[in-house]
Design a protein around this motif. Structure first.
Motif, PDB file in Angstrom:
ATOM      1  N   SER A 199       0.941  -1.151  -0.093  1.00 65.10           N
ATOM      2  CA  SER A 199      -0.250   0.055  -0.073  1.00 65.10           C
ATOM      3  C   SER A 199       0.981   1.257  -0.106  1.00 65.10           C
ATOM      4  O   SER A 199       0.547   2.213  -0.546  1.00 65.10           O
ATOM      5  CB  SER A 199      -0.896  -0.123   1.306  1.00 65.10           C
ATOM      6  N   GLY A 209      -9.443  -2.159   7.282  1.00 68.58           N
ATOM      7  CA  GLY A 209      -8.769  -1.783   6.046  1.00 68.58           C
ATOM      8  C   GLY A 209      -9.990  -1.658   5.004  1.00 68.58           C
ATOM      9  O   GLY A 209     -11.071  -1.505   5.033  1.00 68.58           O
ATOM     10  N   GLY A 210      -9.350  -1.506   3.939  1.00 67.19           N
ATOM     11  CA  GLY A 210     -10.398  -1.891   2.691  1.00 67.19           C
ATOM     12  C   GLY A 210     -10.222  -0.816   1.582  1.00 67.19           C
ATOM     13  O   GLY A 210      -9.152  -0.055   1.600  1.00 67.19           O
ATOM     14  N   GLU A 215       1.599  -8.964   3.060  1.00 68.86           N
ATOM     15  CA  GLU A 215       0.535 -10.062   3.086  1.00 68.86           C
ATOM     16  C   GLU A 215       0.945 -11.495   2.309  1.00 68.86           C
ATOM     17  O   GLU A 215       0.742 -12.426   2.878  1.00 68.86           O
ATOM     18  CB  GLU A 215      -0.718  -9.474   2.813  1.00 68.86           C
ATOM     19  N   CYS A 268      -0.751  -1.665  10.421  1.00 70.62           N
ATOM     20  CA  CYS A 268      -2.135  -2.272  10.758  1.00 70.62           C
ATOM     21  C   CYS A 268      -1.971  -3.508  11.728  1.00 70.62           C
ATOM     22  O   CYS A 268      -2.884  -3.471  12.686  1.00 70.62           O
ATOM     23  CB  CYS A 268      -2.634  -3.151   9.347  1.00 70.62           C
ATOM     24  N   ASP A 295      -6.859   2.901  -0.978  1.00 73.16           N
ATOM     25  CA  ASP A 295      -6.847   2.479   0.395  1.00 73.16           C
ATOM     26  C   ASP A 295      -7.629   3.292   1.346  1.00 73.16           C
ATOM     27  O   ASP A 295      -7.972   4.692   1.101  1.00 73.16           O
ATOM     28  CB  ASP A 295      -5.401   2.605   1.007  1.00 73.16           C
ATOM     29  N   ASP A 337     -12.169  -4.660   4.579  1.00 74.17           N
ATOM     30  CA  ASP A 337     -11.035  -5.423   5.458  1.00 74.17           C
ATOM     31  C   ASP A 337     -10.987  -5.283   6.809  1.00 74.17           C
ATOM     32  O   ASP A 337     -11.283  -4.333   7.398  1.00 74.17           O
ATOM     33  CB  ASP A 337      -9.631  -4.967   4.747  1.00 74.17           C
ATOM     34  N   TRP A 394      -5.809 -10.647   6.068  1.00 77.40           N
ATOM     35  CA  TRP A 394      -7.144 -10.151   5.606  1.00 77.40           C
ATOM     36  C   TRP A 394      -7.933 -11.213   4.991  1.00 77.40           C
ATOM     37  O   TRP A 394      -7.419 -12.187   4.511  1.00 77.40           O
ATOM     38  CB  TRP A 394      -6.899  -9.268   4.801  1.00 77.40           C
ATOM     39  N   ARG A 413      -7.524   3.189  11.875  1.00 78.39           N
ATOM     40  CA  ARG A 413      -6.274   4.095  11.823  1.00 78.39           C
ATOM     41  C   ARG A 413      -6.648   5.336  11.809  1.00 78.39           C
ATOM     42  O   ARG A 413      -7.682   5.856  11.349  1.00 78.39           O
ATOM     43  CB  ARG A 413      -5.409   3.602  10.495  1.00 78.39           C
ATOM     44  N   GLU A 455       2.896   0.058   5.441  1.00 77.40           N
ATOM     45  CA  GLU A 455       1.366   0.380   6.232  1.00 77.40           C
ATOM     46  C   GLU A 455       0.895  -0.716   6.505  1.00 77.40           C
ATOM     47  O   GLU A 455       0.187  -0.742   7.845  1.00 77.40           O
ATOM     48  CB  GLU A 455       0.686   0.920   4.849  1.00 77.40           C
TER      49      GLU A 455
HETATM   50  C1  GLC Z   1      -5.047  -4.372   3.153  1.00 77.31           C
HETATM   51  C2  GLC Z   1      -6.085  -3.199   3.735  1.00 77.31           C
HETATM   52  C3  GLC Z   1      -5.385  -1.816   3.701  1.00 77.31           C
HETATM   53  C4  GLC Z   1      -4.247  -1.799   4.070  1.00 77.31           C
HETATM   54  C5  GLC Z   1      -3.147  -2.604   3.802  1.00 77.31           C
HETATM   55  C6  GLC Z   1      -1.966  -2.807   4.399  1.00 77.31           C
HETATM   56  O1  GLC Z   1      -4.777  -4.178   1.623  1.00 77.31           O
HETATM   57  O2  GLC Z   1      -7.155  -3.268   3.089  1.00 77.31           O
HETATM   58  O3  GLC Z   1      -6.329  -1.122   4.109  1.00 77.31           O
HETATM   59  O4  GLC Z   1      -3.795  -0.295   4.311  1.00 77.31           O
HETATM   60  O5  GLC Z   1      -3.667  -4.230   3.623  1.00 77.31           O
HETATM   61  O6  GLC Z   1      -0.989  -3.786   4.083  1.00 77.31           O
END
Ligand code: GLC
Length: 424
Positions: free
Chosen positions: A65, A304-305, A249, A197, A89, A137, A267, A375, A193
């Motif tokens: 991100s 997230g999302g 991820e 999270c 994001d 997310d 996620w 956040r 980022e």
């Molecule tokens: C996912 C979430 C996003 C976040 C990201 C961080 O994609 O949806 O909101 O910032 O992960 O890696």
């Protein structure tokens, strides 16, 4: 009279505009590429293109991100028209909003009311609807049901301490049985980022707050936050690979999906590929809320999302808005929930029978998603990325042994105070 004519001409043009969309236009959309994401974006965009007689080129962007934001900022600052529809994001509307068109021109109030209200609000900056929510997310705990059973555990861990003990036992057992690559717990520890999270989940679940509170006060320099980060530091090289401090991820999912981890933080997208026909862990895992600090403590899932926005520099804004409308339609979102385990931005789809059948956690974990922790992006506005970057850097320094948690957080407080300046 002249005015009346003008009004009629504008009205008719509006009607024609919505009924007969331009044809033969080529749009570019930027999409993410984790799990089944890119394949779905391609097939859905292609379906719209076929339906409307247009062409869509899907531009794949970095999965991080943080890197994606840098790329977008470059494109948009240069007023480039090379991307029409941006996948953004949930934490970016305040940072990038100025570059996007007001989509309330293309979406009626009743269209907008079908999406989760908090997300619509998140994507509305100063009265301008800068984006439409696409998927939601929330951070989740993935756990291996077969291994829990094999090692005598009756269910997933409720506390971080339980998770640590269970991960140790399963890891030791699997290694003794010959799998030297087996790890207890994989997550996102890279300096980006994603670490913000993960670390917000640790800190919030310990009662250490949200870095900056909803009033704009810097709250991160506290003993509970330090204890939470120290806990994560204790995992590195014990139940988590030393390399976890460079994991994003897809790195975590790589270890998890070949069967080399007992637990994973990730996620919802990771569910669908884990259940694919050729997945070694198919039908061998479950998902739950992440653990809390104490048995009666609070669970935390970072919210997230991703949203879809239309660039002000696009030469085809009406067509781009129509593509956004199609991609965020109930039909496409249902399909994405079934095929990609993406959480819909429309509440109604969480209970759709086909979603429940294919990916039951989407329905079951609705309360976890509903209470996800945001956040501090809304309150820190354009400075959010600086805030997040300072936070993930401080946490990363602790994880990699370059700083003690309490010192890192004291330094972070000073840095955030400088970033805040006279106000957010
Ligand atoms: C996912 C979430 C996003 C976040 C990201 C961080 O994609 O949806 O909101 O910032 O992960 O890696």
């Amino acid at each position: 009279m002249k005015r009346l004519w003008l009004a009629i001409v504008v009205m008719v043009a509006g009607l024609v505009g919505s009924a007969a969309l331009a044809q033969g236009v080529t749009l570019h959309i930027s999409c993410g590429a984790v799990g089944n994401e890119l394949a779905l974006c391609k097939s859905e965009s292609e379906a719209w293109a076929q339906k409307t007689g247009n062409t869509v080129v899907v531009v794949s962007t970095p999965n991080s991100s943080t890197d994606r934001l840098a790329l977008y900022q470059q494109q948009l600052a240069a007023q480039s028209d090379s991307i029409d529809v941006y996948q953004i994001d949930v934490v970016w509307p305040g940072i990038l909003g100025d570059y996007f068109v007001d989509l309330s021109k293309y979406f009626s109030q009743s269209d907008l009311s079908a999406y989760i209200p908090a997300l619509i609000q998140n994507d509305n900056v100063g009265g301008k609807q800068v984006a439409i929510p696409w998927f939601n997310d929330a951070g989740l705990l993935y756990y291996r049901t077969d291994l829990l059973k094999k090692y005598g555990f009756s269910g997933p861990p409720k506390t971080w301490a339980e998770l640590t003990t269970m991960a140790q036992k399963i890891q030791a057992g699997e290694r003794a049985a010959g799998n030297s690559k087996f790890w207890g717990y994989v997550w996102q520890g890279n300096a980006y980022e994603g670490l913000t999270c993960d670390a917000l989940e640790w800190v919030y679940s310990y009662g250490g707050g949200t870095i900056v509170d909803s009033k704009g006060n810097i709250t991160i320099d506290n003993a509970k936050a330090a204890a939470a980060i120290n806990m994560a530091k204790s995992w590195v090289g014990t139940i988590s690979p030393p390399g976890v401090t460079s994991y994003q991820e897809e790195d975590a999912r790589g270890v998890w999906q070949v069967g080399n981890a007992a637990f994973m933080r990730n996620w919802p997208y990771a569910y669908a590929p884990g259940q694919s026909a050729d997945s070694p862990i198919k039908d061998k895992f479950g998902v739950e809320a992440l653990p809390s600090a104490t048995a009666d403590g609070q669970h935390a899932a970072t919210l997230g999302g991703w949203q879809l926005a239309v660039s002000r520099f696009s030469k085809h804004q009406a067509a781009a808005a129509d593509l956004v409308k199609y991609l965020t339609s109930a039909q496409v979102e249902t399909d994405r929930a079934v095929q990609g385990s993406f959480l819909p931005s429309r509440l109604a789809i969480y209970d759709a029978p086909q979603v429940e059948q294919q990916n039951p956690f989407i329905h079951q974990l609705k309360p976890v998603f509903a209470s996800a922790v945001a956040r501090p992006a809304t309150v820190t506005k354009q400075k959010y990325n600086q805030v997040s970057s300072a936070f993930w850097t401080a946490v990363h320094n602790v994880l990699t042994g370059q700083a003690q948690a309490n010192q890192a957080l004291a330094g972070l407080k000073q840095q955030l105070t400088r970033i805040k300046g006279a106000g957010w």
